[in-house]
Design a protein around this motif. Structure first.
Motif, PDB file in Angstrom:
ATOM      1  N   ASP A   1       0.829  -1.223   0.000  1.00 31.73           N
ATOM      2  CA  ASP A   1       0.000   0.000   0.000  1.00 31.73           C
ATOM      3  C   ASP A   1       0.854   1.260   0.000  1.00 31.73           C
ATOM      4  O   ASP A   1       0.409   2.311  -0.459  1.00 31.73           O
ATOM      5  CB  ASP A   1      -0.912   0.023   1.241  1.00 31.73           C
ATOM      6  N   ALA A   2       2.063   1.146   0.554  1.00 28.58           N
ATOM      7  CA  ALA A   2       2.913   2.338   0.698  1.00 28.58           C
ATOM      8  C   ALA A   2       3.805   2.588  -0.519  1.00 28.58           C
ATOM      9  O   ALA A   2       4.502   3.600  -0.582  1.00 28.58           O
ATOM     10  CB  ALA A   2       3.769   2.194   1.955  1.00 28.58           C
ATOM     11  N   LEU A   3       3.793   1.680  -1.502  1.00 29.88           N
ATOM     12  CA  LEU A   3       4.669   1.866  -2.674  1.00 29.88           C
ATOM     13  C   LEU A   3       4.225   3.068  -3.514  1.00 29.88           C
ATOM     14  O   LEU A   3       3.029   3.355  -3.616  1.00 29.88           O
ATOM     15  CB  LEU A   3       4.647   0.617  -3.561  1.00 29.88           C
ATOM     16  N   ASN A   4       5.199   3.733  -4.112  1.00 29.17           N
ATOM     17  CA  ASN A   4       4.922   4.910  -4.933  1.00 29.17           C
ATOM     18  C   ASN A   4       4.932   4.499  -6.415  1.00 29.17           C
ATOM     19  O   ASN A   4       5.966   4.174  -6.983  1.00 29.17           O
ATOM     20  CB  ASN A   4       6.001   5.971  -4.646  1.00 29.17           C
ATOM     21  N   GLU A   5       3.740   4.535  -7.042  1.00 30.34           N
ATOM     22  CA  GLU A   5       3.572   4.055  -8.415  1.00 30.34           C
ATOM     23  C   GLU A   5       4.407   4.875  -9.415  1.00 30.34           C
ATOM     24  O   GLU A   5       4.998   4.324 -10.342  1.00 30.34           O
ATOM     25  CB  GLU A   5       2.086   4.116  -8.783  1.00 30.34           C
ATOM     26  N   LYS A   6       4.459   6.192  -9.165  1.00 33.16           N
ATOM     27  CA  LYS A   6       5.188   7.073 -10.091  1.00 33.16           C
ATOM     28  C   LYS A   6       6.680   6.716 -10.088  1.00 33.16           C
ATOM     29  O   LYS A   6       7.314   6.622 -11.139  1.00 33.16           O
ATOM     30  CB  LYS A   6       4.977   8.526  -9.652  1.00 33.16           C
ATOM     31  N   GLU A   7       7.226   6.504  -8.902  1.00 37.25           N
ATOM     32  CA  GLU A   7       8.654   6.166  -8.799  1.00 37.25           C
ATOM     33  C   GLU A   7       8.940   4.820  -9.479  1.00 37.25           C
ATOM     34  O   GLU A   7       9.958   4.650 -10.153  1.00 37.25           O
ATOM     35  CB  GLU A   7       9.082   6.119  -7.331  1.00 37.25           C
ATOM     36  N   ALA A   8       8.016   3.864  -9.289  1.00 34.73           N
ATOM     37  CA  ALA A   8       8.202   2.539  -9.910  1.00 34.73           C
ATOM     38  C   ALA A   8       8.173   2.664 -11.434  1.00 34.73           C
ATOM     39  O   ALA A   8       9.004   2.076 -12.141  1.00 34.73           O
ATOM     40  CB  ALA A   8       7.100   1.596  -9.430  1.00 34.73           C
ATOM     41  N   ALA A   9       7.229   3.465 -11.941  1.00 28.96           N
ATOM     42  CA  ALA A   9       7.106   3.651 -13.400  1.00 28.96           C
ATOM     43  C   ALA A   9       8.355   4.335 -13.948  1.00 28.96           C
ATOM     44  O   ALA A   9       8.853   3.985 -15.033  1.00 28.96           O
ATOM     45  CB  ALA A   9       5.857   4.473 -13.707  1.00 28.96           C
ATOM     46  N   GLU A  10       8.894   5.296 -13.191  1.00 29.21           N
ATOM     47  CA  GLU A  10      10.117   5.992 -13.628  1.00 29.21           C
ATOM     48  C   GLU A  10      11.292   5.024 -13.710  1.00 29.21           C
ATOM     49  O   GLU A  10      12.126   5.114 -14.615  1.00 29.21           O
ATOM     50  CB  GLU A  10      10.454   7.133 -12.658  1.00 29.21           C
ATOM     51  N   LEU A  11      11.340   4.093 -12.759  1.00 30.27           N
ATOM     52  CA  LEU A  11      12.434   3.112 -12.781  1.00 30.27           C
ATOM     53  C   LEU A  11      12.335   2.238 -14.038  1.00 30.27           C
ATOM     54  O   LEU A  11      13.337   2.001 -14.721  1.00 30.27           O
ATOM     55  CB  LEU A  11      12.408   2.244 -11.507  1.00 30.27           C
ATOM     56  N   VAL A  12      11.116   1.804 -14.364  1.00 32.00           N
ATOM     57  CA  VAL A  12      10.923   0.977 -15.575  1.00 32.00           C
ATOM     58  C   VAL A  12      11.360   1.768 -16.811  1.00 32.00           C
ATOM     59  O   VAL A  12      12.095   1.255 -17.667  1.00 32.00           O
ATOM     60  CB  VAL A  12       9.449   0.504 -15.702  1.00 32.00           C
ATOM     61  N   GLU A  13      10.945   3.048 -16.888  1.00 28.24           N
ATOM     62  CA  GLU A  13      11.317   3.886 -18.046  1.00 28.24           C
ATOM     63  C   GLU A  13      12.833   4.031 -18.151  1.00 28.24           C
ATOM     64  O   GLU A  13      13.404   3.987 -19.236  1.00 28.24           O
ATOM     65  CB  GLU A  13      10.684   5.288 -17.936  1.00 28.24           C
ATOM     66  N   LYS A  14      13.468   4.202 -17.004  1.00 31.37           N
ATOM     67  CA  LYS A  14      14.924   4.386 -16.981  1.00 31.37           C
ATOM     68  C   LYS A  14      15.633   3.106 -17.429  1.00 31.37           C
ATOM     69  O   LYS A  14      16.636   3.162 -18.150  1.00 31.37           O
ATOM     70  CB  LYS A  14      15.359   4.773 -15.559  1.00 31.37           C
ATOM     71  N   ILE A  15      15.099   1.962 -17.012  1.00 27.06           N
ATOM     72  CA  ILE A  15      15.684   0.674 -17.436  1.00 27.06           C
ATOM     73  C   ILE A  15      15.576   0.556 -18.962  1.00 27.06           C
ATOM     74  O   ILE A  15      16.538   0.197 -19.638  1.00 27.06           O
ATOM     75  CB  ILE A  15      14.985  -0.510 -16.719  1.00 27.06           C
TER      76      ILE A  15
END
Ligand SMILES: O=C([C@H](O)CO)[C@H](O)[C@H](O)COP(=O)(O)O
Length: 185
Positions: free
Chosen positions: A19-33
């Motif tokens: 519940d505490a995960l930040n979706e935007k940060e996760a999406a940014e990591l995928v984009e960066k990969i």
């Protein structure tokens, strides 16, 4: 308490972590990969074990991914990304590694509980994880588990969720990925 009750308590802690995960940060990591040439992942101790499991799945997806410190790991270059997993964000060997990566010019992502840490401040991209760092400094209520166990479990599940996001984006499935699985085991 029975073992199964401890198990359920851990699952409840992980449920709260999701519940505490930040979706935007996760999406940014995928984009960066996606945007990076090679991907390096680093972590110490148990955090490092979780990092290695992430590298393995990235390799199964066909990415040019490496665990820092392996004998077959190549040079880090300026179009590359290093993902550093550190609950405390203060592990000395990882700070030196980030300094070296910074001097070379590549990107640094940090997956950490402690965004104000040395590594957190050095990173171009941060993914904030819930949980208590390994010293459990102060009056921590997040977990009954010792040291950084909750962070390390969250890390493993977060990395697996990132793999699923990547698979969805690229239309990959388990069968295709299994084609890249080691066959000299
Ligand atoms: O191995 C570890 C320890 O058992 C904590 O639970 C840590 O993962 C290792 O010490 C690295 O620490 P962090 O960089 O703070 O994740």
């Amino acid at each position: 308490m029975r073992t199964a009750e401890f198990f359920r308590t851990i699952l409840n802690e992980l449920d709260a972590a999701a519940d505490a995960l930040n979706e935007k940060e996760a999406a940014e990591l995928v984009e960066k990969i996606v945007a990076s040439n090679k991907i390096f992942v680093a972590g110490a101790g148990r955090s490092g074990l979780m990092a290695k499991s992430f590298v393995m799945r990235m390799m199964h997806m066909g990415l040019d991914a490496y665990a820092v410190g392996e004998t077959t790991t190549p040079q880090f270059e300026d179009n590359d990304l290093i993902i550093i997993a550190s609950g405390s964000g203060e592990t000395k060997s990882l700070v030196s590694m980030a300094e070296k990566a910074r001097s070379i010019g590549g990107s640094i992502a940090c997956v950490t509980i402690s965004t104000d840490s040395t590594l957190g401040k050095m990173a171009d991209l941060i993914v904030k994880m819930p949980g208590a760092p390994k010293d459990q400094f102060g009056d921590r209520k997040e977990t009954i588990q010792p040291m950084g166990s909750l962070f390390e479990q969250t890390l493993l599940l977060f990395f697996d969720a990132v793999i699923l996001k990547f698979m969805e984006k690229k239309g990959l499935d388990s069968k295709t990925m299994y084609g890249k699985h080691a066959n000299l085991e």
